[in-house]
Write a protein that holds these residues in place. Structure first.
Motif, PDB file in Angstrom:
ATOM      1  N   GLN A 332     -69.502  42.871  90.042  1.00 33.20           N
ATOM      2  CA  GLN A 332     -69.928  44.496  89.503  1.00 33.20           C
ATOM      3  C   GLN A 332     -70.598  44.722  88.710  1.00 33.20           C
ATOM      4  O   GLN A 332     -70.502  45.850  87.367  1.00 33.20           O
ATOM      5  N   ARG A 333     -71.003  43.264  88.402  1.00 31.21           N
ATOM      6  CA  ARG A 333     -71.662  43.309  86.846  1.00 31.21           C
ATOM      7  C   ARG A 333     -73.638  43.257  87.594  1.00 31.21           C
ATOM      8  O   ARG A 333     -74.156  42.318  87.355  1.00 31.21           O
ATOM      9  N   PHE A 334     -74.287  44.460  87.261  1.00 33.05           N
ATOM     10  CA  PHE A 334     -75.540  45.057  88.648  1.00 33.05           C
ATOM     11  C   PHE A 334     -76.527  45.179  87.295  1.00 33.05           C
ATOM     12  O   PHE A 334     -76.608  44.959  86.338  1.00 33.05           O
ATOM     13  N   ASN A 335     -77.760  44.860  87.988  1.00 31.81           N
ATOM     14  CA  ASN A 335     -78.816  44.128  86.919  1.00 31.81           C
ATOM     15  C   ASN A 335     -79.881  44.666  87.931  1.00 31.81           C
ATOM     16  O   ASN A 335     -80.406  44.053  88.505  1.00 31.81           O
ATOM     17  N   GLY A 336     -80.404  46.266  87.216  1.00 33.40           N
ATOM     18  CA  GLY A 336     -81.807  46.589  87.834  1.00 33.40           C
ATOM     19  C   GLY A 336     -81.783  47.139  89.467  1.00 33.40           C
ATOM     20  O   GLY A 336     -81.546  47.043  90.505  1.00 33.40           O
ATOM     21  N   LEU A 337     -80.842  48.640  89.564  1.00 34.36           N
ATOM     22  CA  LEU A 337     -79.752  48.881  90.634  1.00 34.36           C
ATOM     23  C   LEU A 337     -81.401  49.884  91.352  1.00 34.36           C
ATOM     24  O   LEU A 337     -82.509  50.068  89.852  1.00 34.36           O
ATOM     25  N   THR A 338     -81.793  49.417  92.125  1.00 32.14           N
ATOM     26  CA  THR A 338     -82.537  50.219  93.568  1.00 32.14           C
ATOM     27  C   THR A 338     -82.702  50.872  94.391  1.00 32.14           C
ATOM     28  O   THR A 338     -82.898  51.676  94.993  1.00 32.14           O
ATOM     29  N   GLY A 339     -80.855  50.338  95.175  1.00 32.11           N
ATOM     30  CA  GLY A 339     -80.368  51.522  96.013  1.00 32.11           C
ATOM     31  C   GLY A 339     -78.827  51.390  95.739  1.00 32.11           C
ATOM     32  O   GLY A 339     -78.447  50.216  95.891  1.00 32.11           O
ATOM     33  N   VAL A 340     -78.475  51.748  96.958  1.00 32.10           N
ATOM     34  CA  VAL A 340     -76.918  52.657  96.603  1.00 32.10           C
ATOM     35  C   VAL A 340     -77.073  52.483  98.446  1.00 32.10           C
ATOM     36  O   VAL A 340     -77.899  53.810  98.505  1.00 32.10           O
ATOM     37  N   GLY A 341     -75.718  52.454  98.718  1.00 32.26           N
ATOM     38  CA  GLY A 341     -75.417  53.396 100.015  1.00 32.26           C
ATOM     39  C   GLY A 341     -73.746  52.982 100.736  1.00 32.26           C
ATOM     40  O   GLY A 341     -73.280  52.026  99.580  1.00 32.26           O
TER      41      GLY A 341
END
Length: 737
Positions: A332-341
């Motif tokens: 859960q330590r995201f880094n530069g989100l590009t997509g979610v589904g």
């Protein structure tokens, strides 16, 4: 000389087509093959079973049963459009790489087809076939339709060439391509959003400010409607559409709601002010999921209650990888989100690339991750493709710690190959240090050299074309894993044109004298020596902190380490530079590796008898010479080694780079063969190549500083080699008998 990005990609495509080969070629002479164990760092999969995790993910689409379909503009080995499930690689769609083809920034699926945003070119006019490739000077942007059961199979909807589609795969691919935009080859007109039902395909024609609607079977256009800069599209269970509108990466980007026929609805999402919307999805309950690539680095959930949408939850630690101990990765330590589904069970899937959606070919080469989370937030699996055009260097401050261009790994060599590394640090903080040259210079972090100077660790990074040198310091108490921009030695003006406040012309030194990590106007020192440092291929930083530059026919330049300033930055000045002429027998130099402990220089290049071939311009040269008492003014040549040079061989056999460690010199060929020489005598001890753990294969060593070595306390050597084909660095373990 440095080349344009397009020229760089042409070269990489040629490498992709010609040089990703197995190393099980027949030797031309008897070889002493050393007993070496092969491993790797930076990728979940090592290619031992033929799979790897791609190096960038720009977009994802998720099926009800949890298959994840990806798209990106570039993966070095052609995995732009891949399919994953339950933490495994199911396949690669193919035909998004080479022969004029590139991937894109959008993907959609229905029960029958996969739809991929792609672009098609003609390799500067070298590919000619009407209907298959555009005319010279033109570029196509559009949608490639594939069979969902096997995305390698294109799904034709018209006959785009005058040949049998069954016999000509290029014609079949062209017959499955919907050309949306044709533009001059120096312009871009990407498709930034796709969504599909079983009957309809929705296309974001971003450059034309409209949504285009197509019949999913015939691929005939049915209608269009206007949307300012439309991006990602999500189809809700009720058939309505959520559409991103506005510039990617901009806080002004909005989320708009439309009926299936394009009527604007009044629904709004109460997004926080600092949200940077990267993607949108809708789950089976009608909740809207927003991938927020702003400072929160979270997935935001919105539910409809009492006729309006309200915030109903988040996924991800607020601040992502930059919260708490900045740069420390974890669930859960995201880094530069590009997509979610989201799938039918409510499992959420998140893709990241270290920077988020940007309009560059390969993001910033900061590495890709793909993660799956259960509805309760528990991480189900994660895949990592973290490295590209990257090397590795042992951390001089900590045991079993390794730096790459912008990451840190820890080793546990008691574990099996591929399980002996752990990703523990992301070094680039774009929120705290937005002027970090990782984000403004070239397209990759750089090749590392880590040194311990005056009790502090510094990271020196040269680039793929050896044009410039970046310098970073660390302050773990305040910045965690972050590498703080500290210094910079500029090369040619083109490469540094986006550095804030830089003086014109390149050839300057910058030092962060006020410690804020920004390029302030009063911190630059233009070269006033007349020596002109730009040019050449050899950067080296010795253990005493001196910086060396091998400059072709101009000699060797040495910038002496001048201690640390008040902010902890290493000091280098034009007034404290020594220049050495090209030593005999060389006519041109390519590398200069200096051992400060013994005052020994190891130089490589060309001689009058072993001349240069301009077609091989990154290599180390054809001869390596050791000089003793280098700084005495009267260096003594101890020996000369004639390096491998078989330019007609397949694969070509030359030396791309070398390093010196312990008792040995390690020199690497373009496809990974490593030669080991005794440093005292120059005698060749033996060679080694990639083992079965990585499919006995290596990509092209495509950098001038692509090999490093470290001697452990028990006498074992770790040798790291850049391997740009499949998102990793090769790691070899060798213990001399």
């Amino acid at each position: 000389m440095p080349r344009s990005l397009s020229a760089s990609l042409v070269t990489k495509r040629l490498c992709a087509l010609l040089f990703w080969v197995s190393l099980a070629s027949c030797p031309l002479h008897a070889e002493n093959v050393l007993n070496v164990k092969t491993s790797w760092i930076g990728n979940t999969f090592g290619f031992g079973n033929g799979t790897w995790m791609q190096i960038d993910i720009a977009a994802i689409a998720v099926s009800p049963d949890g298959k994840v379909y990806t798209n990106a503009i570039w993966d070095e080995s052609g995995a732009e459009a891949s399919i994953y499930q339950n933490g495994k690689v199911l396949g690669v769609a193919g035909d998004t790489h080479g022969w004029g083809n590139l991937g894109g920034t959008a993907v959609a699926i229905n029960h029958k087809y996969e739809f991929l945003a792609v672009s098609v070119g003609n390799e500067r006019g070298h590919l000619v076939s009407p209907g298959v490739w555009p005319e010279k000077g033109k570029q196509w942007y559009g949608v490639s339709r594939r069979e969902i059961a096997d995305p390698k199979r294109s799904a034709p909807f018209h006959s785009g060439a005058n040949v049998s589609l069954a016999l000509d795969p290029r014609a079949r691919l062209a017959a499955s391509f919907l050309m949306v935009n044709e533009v001059p080859s120096d312009q871009k007109a990407e498709i930034d959003g796709l969504a599909a039902t079983d009957t309809t395909l929705y296309v974001s024609n971003t450059a034309r400010d409209r949504i285009e609607v197509y019949d999913a079977e015939s691929m005939l256009r049915k209608t269009t409607w206007s949307v300012p800069e439309p991006g990602r599209i999500a189809v809700a269970p009720d058939g309505t559409l959520w559409v991103l509108s506005g510039p990617p990466g901009d806080r002004t980007r909005r989320v708009l709601h439309y009926t299936a026929d394009g009527q604007r609805l009044n629904d709004t999402l109460p997004l926080p002010d600092d949200t940077v919307v990267a993607d949108v999805a809708v789950d089976g309950q009608g909740r809207v999921l927003i991938a927020d690539n702003g400072p929160r680095q979270q997935v935001l959930f919105f539910s409809r209650t009492n006729g309006r949408y309200t915030a109903s939850g988040t996924l991800g630690e607020r601040g992502g990888i930059f919260s708490g101990a900045s740069g420390r990765p974890g669930p859960q330590r995201f880094n530069g989100l590009t997509g979610v589904g989201v799938d039918a069970r409510g499992n959420v899937y998140v893709s990241c690339n270290g920077v988020g959606p940007i309009r560059k070919v390969i993001a910033a080469n900061l590495g890709a991750t793909l993660e799956s989370y259960a509805p309760d937030g528990r991480q189900l699996w994660q895949l990592q493709g973290l490295l590209f055009v990257d090397g590795a260097w042992m951390d001089p401050s900590r045991p079993d710690s390794v730096y790459t261009g912008n990451k840190r790994f820890e080793l546990d060599l008691s574990k099996p190959a591929g399980q002996d590394w752990k990703y523990v640090g992301f070094l680039s903080n774009r929120f705290r240090y937005p002027e970090d040259p990782v984000f403004t210079v070239a397209e990759w972090p750089g090749l590392p050299i880590a040194r311990r100077l005056k009790g502090h660790t510094f990271l020196f990074l040269t680039d793929m074309y050896a044009d410039h040198l970046k310098i970073y310091r660390f302050d773990a108490a305040h910045d965690g894993e972050t590498a703080i921009p500290s210094g910079f030695i500029a090369g040619r003006p083109k490469a540094v044109e986006h550095v804030p406040n830089a003086p014109p012309g390149g050839d300057w030194i910058w030092r962060d004298t006020n410690g804020n990590g920004r390029f302030d106007a009063n911190e630059f020192s233009p070269d006033n020596t007349g020596a002109k440092l730009p040019g050449g291929w050899g950067w080296w930083v010795d253990s005493a902190g001196d910086i060396w530059r091998a400059r072709d026919t101009k000699g060797i330049f040495r910038l002496h380490f001048g201690g640390l300033d008040a902010k902890g930055n290493p000091i280098y000045a034009w007034s404290n530079m020594t220049t050495y002429p090209v030593p005999a027998p060389f006519t041109e130099l390519r590398r200069a590796v200096y051992d400060a402990a013994t005052d020994t220089m190891y130089a490589s290049g060309y001689t009058a008898d072993l001349g240069v071939d301009r077609a091989f311009w990154k290599e180390a040269g054809r001869m390596l010479v050791r000089y003793d008492r280098w700084s005495s003014g009267k260096p003594v040549q101890r020996y000369a080694i004639t390096l491998p040079w078989e330019t007609k061989a397949k694969p070509v056999s030359t030396i791309m780079g070398f390093t010196v460690e312990g008792q040995y010199i390690f020199a690497v060929e373009p496809v990974g063969t490593v030669h080991v020489y005794d440093r005292d005598s120059g005698r060749e001890v033996g060679i080694f190549r990639p083992g079965p753990e990585v499919g006995r294969a290596s990509g092209w060593v495509d950098v001038p500083n692509g090999i490093s070595a470290f001697r452990r306390g028990d006498g074992e050597y770790l040798i790291f080699v850049e391997e740009d084909a499949r998102g990793k660095v090769l790691m070899y373990r060798w213990k001399p008998a």
